[in-house]
Design a protein around this motif. Structure first.
Motif, PDB file in Angstrom:
ATOM      1  N   TRP A 238      39.914  35.593 -38.850  1.00 23.52           N
ATOM      2  CA  TRP A 238      39.802  34.420 -37.829  1.00 23.52           C
ATOM      3  C   TRP A 238      40.055  33.112 -38.658  1.00 23.52           C
ATOM      4  CZ3 TRP A 238      36.518  30.286 -37.038  1.00 23.52           C
ATOM      5  CH2 TRP A 238      36.773  29.696 -35.888  1.00 23.52           C
ATOM      6  N   ASP A 240      39.812  28.573 -38.223  1.00 26.15           N
ATOM      7  CA  ASP A 240      39.417  27.422 -37.491  1.00 26.15           C
ATOM      8  C   ASP A 240      40.292  26.524 -37.398  1.00 26.15           C
ATOM      9  OD1 ASP A 240      38.134  25.202 -36.258  1.00 26.15           O
ATOM     10  OD2 ASP A 240      36.640  25.110 -38.071  1.00 26.15           O
ATOM     11  N   HIS A 254      45.640  28.677 -34.343  1.00 30.85           N
ATOM     12  CA  HIS A 254      44.944  29.974 -34.043  1.00 30.85           C
ATOM     13  C   HIS A 254      45.751  30.887 -33.035  1.00 30.85           C
ATOM     14  CE1 HIS A 254      41.809  32.326 -31.320  1.00 30.85           C
ATOM     15  NE2 HIS A 254      41.037  31.971 -32.471  1.00 30.85           N
ATOM     16  N   ARG A 283      34.696  35.614 -36.850  1.00 28.05           N
ATOM     17  CA  ARG A 283      35.258  34.935 -35.579  1.00 28.05           C
ATOM     18  C   ARG A 283      34.121  34.075 -35.162  1.00 28.05           C
ATOM     19  NH1 ARG A 283      35.076  36.529 -29.821  1.00 28.05           N
ATOM     20  NH2 ARG A 283      33.952  38.477 -30.461  1.00 28.05           N
ATOM     21  N   GLY A 284      34.527  32.846 -34.800  1.00 31.45           N
ATOM     22  CA  GLY A 284      33.385  31.846 -34.525  1.00 31.45           C
ATOM     23  C   GLY A 284      32.637  31.357 -35.365  1.00 31.45           C
ATOM     24  N   ARG A 285      32.528  31.918 -36.675  1.00 35.02           N
ATOM     25  CA  ARG A 285      31.690  31.388 -37.793  1.00 35.02           C
ATOM     26  C   ARG A 285      32.235  30.463 -38.858  1.00 35.02           C
ATOM     27  NH1 ARG A 285      29.091  36.910 -40.052  1.00 35.02           N
ATOM     28  NH2 ARG A 285      27.647  35.480 -40.818  1.00 35.02           N
ATOM     29  N   THR A 286      32.347  29.387 -38.270  1.00 35.35           N
ATOM     30  CA  THR A 286      33.137  28.303 -38.943  1.00 35.35           C
ATOM     31  C   THR A 286      32.596  27.745 -40.415  1.00 35.35           C
ATOM     32  OG1 THR A 286      31.735  26.459 -37.940  1.00 35.35           O
ATOM     33  CG2 THR A 286      33.866  27.194 -37.012  1.00 35.35           C
TER      34      THR A 286
END
Length: 312
Positions: A238, A240, A254, A283-286
């Motif tokens: 993933w 950002d 993205h 995923r989503g863990r910047t």
């Protein structure tokens, strides 16, 4: 009505048994003696009652790699319907993949469904994430190498040949010359994110991701088979998009990385190739990305833990 295609399947276990063939195919099938170099076998406990009933055994055999060894068996000549019946018979511990017999012929065989558990000598090709950029410990591939070699210091090897900035075009062109000296049984391809980036010099250029992917993965699959190695495709992690910036004229989005991630398993399923997904751990863990693209030390820890959850 289309004709059934002939298939050759290497069997080293219960599929050679006439009782099993009759139960699965309604008849015995033509067979011929064959052997498979670079493999040995180990026992596999079976719990599926239907499989136990057909074979009369609650322990079958499964293949694993061993340089210098060979497994004797037979080639079964099957129709489409026979092959589907064989697929249904084999439990989830097995996956049908292409192998090269000692004779030089290609055939199907049922291998360990976990491609890394049964590996001995692994070559990794790819880009900066596989190389381990932003992590002095060598990234998730460095952790994989350390754990794999520690399990068998004598026989296990990992060769990380990833090059930062690589495109699949370069990886597929350069890999054939890299394999022969290293005698690999497993080829991990962890590349493709650079291919899906927007080139800032021509931002409106059409994106032919799926077609481009198919051409180069097909070439790498043929290269792996030429060396009797198992191809394992690793999907992108993933990203950002808000932090990706400009990397030497490339801009990552993205949508394009997600399209790459979706097209890879579809290609792998269609060609009976192993796919390892790295999307979910980040995923989503910047906070686990240094620059929006490259994982931090903790990010690579998360990727490796995700790959190592199957008891290797």
């Amino acid at each position: 009505m289309s004709e059934s295609r002939p298939h050759t399947l290497f069997s080293f276990g219960t599929l050679r048994d006439e009782q099993v063939q009759t139960a699965l195919f309604g008849r015995t099938v033509p067979t011929s003696a064959a052997s498979l170099a670079g493999y040995t076998t180990r026992p596999l406990p079976i719990t599926d009652p239907a499989v136990i009933a057909a074979s009369g055994l609650d322990v079958h055999l499964i293949l694993e790699r061993e340089l210098g060894s060979a497994v004797g068996g037979a080639v079964l000549h099957l129709t489409d319907q026979d092959l589907a019946a064989a697929d249904a018979y084999e439990v989830d511990d097995y996956a049908r993949r292409r192998v090269v017999l000692t004779s030089g012929e290609s055939a199907w065989a049922y291998l360990d469904a976990d491609p890394l558990r049964s590996a001995q000598r692994i070559v990794i090709v790819g880009d900066s994430i596989a190389y381990g950029r932003c992590d002095p410990r060598g990234g998730w591939t460095g952790r994989l190498a350390a754990a794999h070699i520690a399990r068998n210091e004598t026989a296990h090897r990992v060769f990380n040949l990833a090059v930062p900035g690589s495109f699949l075009t370069e990886v597929s062109a350069q890999t054939p010359a890299l394999l022969a000296p290293r005698l690999p049984d497993t080829l991990i391809v962890a590349a493709g994110i650079n291919d899906c980036a927007v080139r800032l010099a021509s931002p409106d250029a059409p994106y032919d991701g799926p077609a481009h992917l198919a051409d180069h993965l097909g070439s790498l699959a043929a290269t792996a088979l030429d060396h009797n190695a198992r191809l394992v495709v690793v999907g992108p992690a993933w990203i950002d998009e808000a932090r990706t910036g400009d990397y030497e004229g490339l801009r990552f989005t993205h949508a394009r990385v997600r399209a790459l991630r979706d097209s890879m398993p579809a290609w792998c399923d269609a060609h009976h190739v192993d796919f390892l997904d790295l999307w979910e751990p980040l995923r989503g863990r910047t906070e686990l990305l240094v620059d929006g693209v490259h994982p931090s030390v903790e990010g690579h820890d998360a990727l490796y833990r995700h790959l190592d959850t199957r008891g290797r």
